[in-house]
Design a protein around this motif. Structure first.
Motif, PDB file in Angstrom:
ATOM      1  N   ALA A  84       0.825  -1.211   0.000  1.00 12.41           N
ATOM      2  CA  ALA A  84       0.000   0.000   0.000  1.00 12.41           C
ATOM      3  C   ALA A  84       0.857   1.258   0.000  1.00 12.41           C
ATOM      4  O   ALA A  84       0.334   2.364   0.048  1.00 12.41           O
ATOM      5  CB  ALA A  84      -0.923   0.006   1.217  1.00 12.41           C
ATOM      6  N   SER A  85       2.187   1.065  -0.031  1.00 10.92           N
ATOM      7  CA  SER A  85       3.079   2.218   0.035  1.00 10.92           C
ATOM      8  C   SER A  85       4.487   1.832  -0.403  1.00 10.92           C
ATOM      9  O   SER A  85       4.850   0.661  -0.389  1.00 10.92           O
ATOM     10  CB  SER A  85       3.131   2.765   1.461  1.00 10.92           C
ATOM     11  N   GLU A  86       5.239   2.846  -0.757  1.00 13.69           N
ATOM     12  CA  GLU A  86       6.680   2.723  -0.945  1.00 13.69           C
ATOM     13  C   GLU A  86       7.290   3.526   0.188  1.00 13.69           C
ATOM     14  O   GLU A  86       6.927   4.686   0.387  1.00 13.69           O
ATOM     15  CB  GLU A  86       7.091   3.308  -2.297  1.00 13.69           C
ATOM     16  N   ARG A  87       8.201   2.918   0.943  1.00 15.50           N
ATOM     17  CA  ARG A  87       8.671   3.540   2.178  1.00 15.50           C
ATOM     18  C   ARG A  87      10.179   3.442   2.323  1.00 15.50           C
ATOM     19  O   ARG A  87      10.779   2.451   1.931  1.00 15.50           O
ATOM     20  CB  ARG A  87       8.049   2.824   3.389  1.00 15.50           C
ATOM     21  N   ASP A  88      10.735   4.466   2.919  1.00 13.76           N
ATOM     22  CA  ASP A  88      12.111   4.439   3.410  1.00 13.76           C
ATOM     23  C   ASP A  88      12.010   4.781   4.887  1.00 13.76           C
ATOM     24  O   ASP A  88      11.303   5.725   5.263  1.00 13.76           O
ATOM     25  CB  ASP A  88      12.981   5.488   2.708  1.00 13.76           C
ATOM     26  N   LEU A  89      12.697   4.022   5.725  1.00 11.54           N
ATOM     27  CA  LEU A  89      12.640   4.261   7.158  1.00 11.54           C
ATOM     28  C   LEU A  89      14.033   4.113   7.741  1.00 11.54           C
ATOM     29  O   LEU A  89      14.738   3.138   7.437  1.00 11.54           O
ATOM     30  CB  LEU A  89      11.697   3.260   7.844  1.00 11.54           C
ATOM     31  N   VAL A  90      14.422   5.067   8.566  1.00 11.47           N
ATOM     32  CA  VAL A  90      15.679   4.980   9.282  1.00 11.47           C
ATOM     33  C   VAL A  90      15.427   5.382  10.736  1.00 11.47           C
ATOM     34  O   VAL A  90      14.570   6.225  11.008  1.00 11.47           O
ATOM     35  CB  VAL A  90      16.774   5.876   8.629  1.00 11.47           C
ATOM     36  N   ILE A  91      16.139   4.734  11.630  1.00  9.84           N
ATOM     37  CA  ILE A  91      16.109   5.113  13.049  1.00  9.84           C
ATOM     38  C   ILE A  91      17.511   5.593  13.378  1.00  9.84           C
ATOM     39  O   ILE A  91      18.489   4.868  13.159  1.00  9.84           O
ATOM     40  CB  ILE A  91      15.723   3.918  13.948  1.00  9.84           C
ATOM     41  N   VAL A  92      17.610   6.805  13.905  1.00  6.35           N
ATOM     42  CA  VAL A  92      18.921   7.395  14.167  1.00  6.35           C
ATOM     43  C   VAL A  92      18.943   8.030  15.555  1.00  6.35           C
ATOM     44  O   VAL A  92      17.984   8.648  15.987  1.00  6.35           O
ATOM     45  CB  VAL A  92      19.273   8.434  13.067  1.00  6.35           C
ATOM     46  N   GLU A  93      20.050   7.811  16.234  1.00  9.13           N
ATOM     47  CA  GLU A  93      20.245   8.404  17.543  1.00  9.13           C
ATOM     48  C   GLU A  93      20.432   9.912  17.405  1.00  9.13           C
ATOM     49  O   GLU A  93      21.112  10.378  16.483  1.00  9.13           O
ATOM     50  CB  GLU A  93      21.508   7.805  18.193  1.00  9.13           C
ATOM     51  N   GLU A  94      19.844  10.668  18.316  1.00 11.03           N
ATOM     52  CA  GLU A  94      20.018  12.128  18.291  1.00 11.03           C
ATOM     53  C   GLU A  94      21.393  12.491  18.817  1.00 11.03           C
ATOM     54  O   GLU A  94      21.946  11.814  19.675  1.00 11.03           O
ATOM     55  CB  GLU A  94      18.937  12.816  19.122  1.00 11.03           C
ATOM     56  N   TYR A  95      21.903  13.570  18.304  1.00 11.05           N
ATOM     57  CA  TYR A  95      23.199  14.097  18.718  1.00 11.05           C
ATOM     58  C   TYR A  95      23.043  14.764  20.072  1.00 11.05           C
ATOM     59  O   TYR A  95      22.108  15.507  20.302  1.00 11.05           O
ATOM     60  CB  TYR A  95      23.675  15.108  17.666  1.00 11.05           C
ATOM     61  N   GLU A  96      23.960  14.471  20.957  1.00 10.16           N
ATOM     62  CA  GLU A  96      23.912  15.090  22.293  1.00 10.16           C
ATOM     63  C   GLU A  96      24.732  16.344  22.330  1.00 10.16           C
ATOM     64  O   GLU A  96      25.810  16.428  21.814  1.00 10.16           O
ATOM     65  CB  GLU A  96      24.435  14.119  23.343  1.00 10.16           C
TER      66      GLU A  96
END
Length: 96
Positions: A84-96
């Motif tokens: 039902a979709s074309e997706r790109d997903l990334v999970i990234v840690e935030e910079y402290e």
């Protein structure tokens, strides 16, 4: 421990099926401490592939975001997004 961002770029090809995904995913994300920072609002595409739906959620940690993705509830949601979709997903840690 730094928080993490879940960044998705999406082109929806089946609105009805994708709305089922969105409803269940919203619950799964909240269950893992995620909060939406951006969700399908206006955007300006500068580089790369254009996807008209962009979503950013913040989680308490990279592990929490990853646990959400792996959870049975999110996988149930994802079953509605596939096809039902074309997706790109990334999970990234935030910079402290």
């Amino acid at each position: 421990m730094p928080s993490a961002l879940w960044i998705a770029h999406v082109t929806v090809t089946d609105e009805a099926a994708y709305s089922k995904y969105a409803a269940i995913a919203t619950e799964a994300i909240a269950e893992h401490g995620g909060v939406f920072l951006a969700r399908g609002g206006r955007y300006i595409q500068k580089e790369g592939r254009d996807h008209p739906r962009n979503v950013v959620a913040r989680f308490p940690s990279l592990d929490a975001a990853n646990a959400c993705y792996k959870s049975a509830r999110y996988q149930e949601a994802l079953s509605h997004a596939r096809g039902a979709s074309e997706r790109d997903l990334v999970i990234v840690e935030e910079y402290e």
